[in-house]
Design an enzyme around this catalytic site. Structure first.
Site, PDB file in Angstrom:
ATOM      1  N   ARG A 125       6.989   0.043 -14.585  1.00 46.33           N
ATOM      2  CA  ARG A 125       8.221   0.035 -13.668  1.00 46.33           C
ATOM      3  C   ARG A 125       9.268  -1.081 -13.754  1.00 46.33           C
ATOM      4  O   ARG A 125      10.244  -1.058 -13.272  1.00 46.33           O
ATOM      5  CB  ARG A 125       7.590  -0.258 -12.296  1.00 46.33           C
ATOM      6  N   GLU A 162      -2.777  -7.480  -8.612  1.00 47.39           N
ATOM      7  CA  GLU A 162      -3.601  -7.176  -7.463  1.00 47.39           C
ATOM      8  C   GLU A 162      -4.811  -6.344  -7.521  1.00 47.39           C
ATOM      9  O   GLU A 162      -5.719  -6.543  -6.968  1.00 47.39           O
ATOM     10  CB  GLU A 162      -2.575  -6.823  -6.598  1.00 47.39           C
TER      11      GLU A 162
END
Ligand code: PRP
Ligand code: ADE
Length: 252
Positions: A125, A162
């Site tokens: 991304r 994360e």
């Protein structure tokens, strides 16, 4: 009539139109220094799959209801995509031409008085914003890729995000020695990915003092990690990670 995510117009102009027909219980509310628009129960932006829309613009000078509603309509959240993670999907934004242009223009404005030799972004991304800005400023684009995807001699570093552990790779021959490089990614969460990526660029001889992200989740500590390594962060949106606060805003 309830507004489900499927019914929320993806086109931002239509979203503005929809909003102008909707009464907000508290049109502008200041939470943690940010202007937030709330919809009344009828108009909540969520659907039965647990997806909801929330987000707000970091620039408090943007304080008209329409601008805020546009900002809020950019990203979708999905709490079931990755377990225990409120996953923020930027592709609801990138797939909308007006929304994508709006976000890119904000970054272009932010850096318009600076020059960069290269942009660098992390697979996958991070390539999107990096490539847009590289083109805008006539700079090169350097990819940091996940394991085994870059040809040639690479340097490699572990990274933890994360929700994942990765091995990141960079081909040092792509990096301009002593070049001024802007690091870009879509999202700054724990900062583990950005930290390892920037370490790789520096190891290859590039200078990284600034990083740009569409979104940050301050609660997860990424901004501090960046500051600790001498990197100034610019993010367009900050996301509240507290479900109860979000529920309250949207009466979910
Ligand atoms: O701040 P962190 O906790 O490190 O998380 C942020 C990173 O996680 C996401 O990438 P992901 O690994 O999901 O890869 P993708 O771009 O291929 O979707 C995102 O694009 C960042 O690169
Ligand atoms: N909450 C999140 N949403 C989307 N991408 C992420 N990468 C790391 N955390 C993320």
């Amino acid at each position: 009539m309830a507004t489900s995510l499927a019914q929320v117009p993806s086109n931002t102009q239509e979203a503005d139109q929809l909003h102008s027909n909707t009464t907000a219980t508290s049109p502008e509310q200041n939470i943690k220094g940010y202007q937030v628009v709330q919809r009344e129960t009828d108009g909540k932006w969520s659907d039965s799959n647990g997806m909801s829309l929330v987000g707000w613009h970091k620039d408090t000078s943007i304080n008209t209801e329409q601008s805020l509603m546009r900002a809020m309509s950019l990203f979708t959240f999905n709490s079931t995509f990755k377990s225990n993670v409120r996953f923020c999907d930027i592709f609801s934004m990138t797939s909308d031409g007006a929304a994508f242009q709006y976000c890119c223009d904000e970054f272009i404005e932010e850096y318009k008085d600076q020059t960069f030799d290269q942009m660098a972004g992390t697979d996958a991304r991070g390539f999107i914003l990096g490539a847009v800005l590289a083109h805008q400023y006539g700079a090169g684009f350097v990819p940091i890729r996940k394991l085994g995807k870059l040809p040639g001699e690479v340097i490699r570093l572990d990274s933890t995000s994360e929700y994942a552990k990765n091995k990141l790779e960079l081909n040092p021959s792509h990096v301009k020695k002593d070049g001024k490089i802007l690091f870009t990614d879509d999202l700054l969460a724990t900062g583990g990915t950005a930290q390892s990526s920037i370490k790789l660029i520096r190891q290859a001889g590039g200078q990284v003092e600034q990083a740009a992200f569409l979104i940050s989740i301050p609660k997860l500590g990424g901004e501090k990690k960046m500051t600790d390594m001498g990197v100034k962060v610019y993010t367009l949106f900050e996301m509240e990670d507290n479900q109860s606060v979000i529920n309250e805003w949207f009466n979910i």
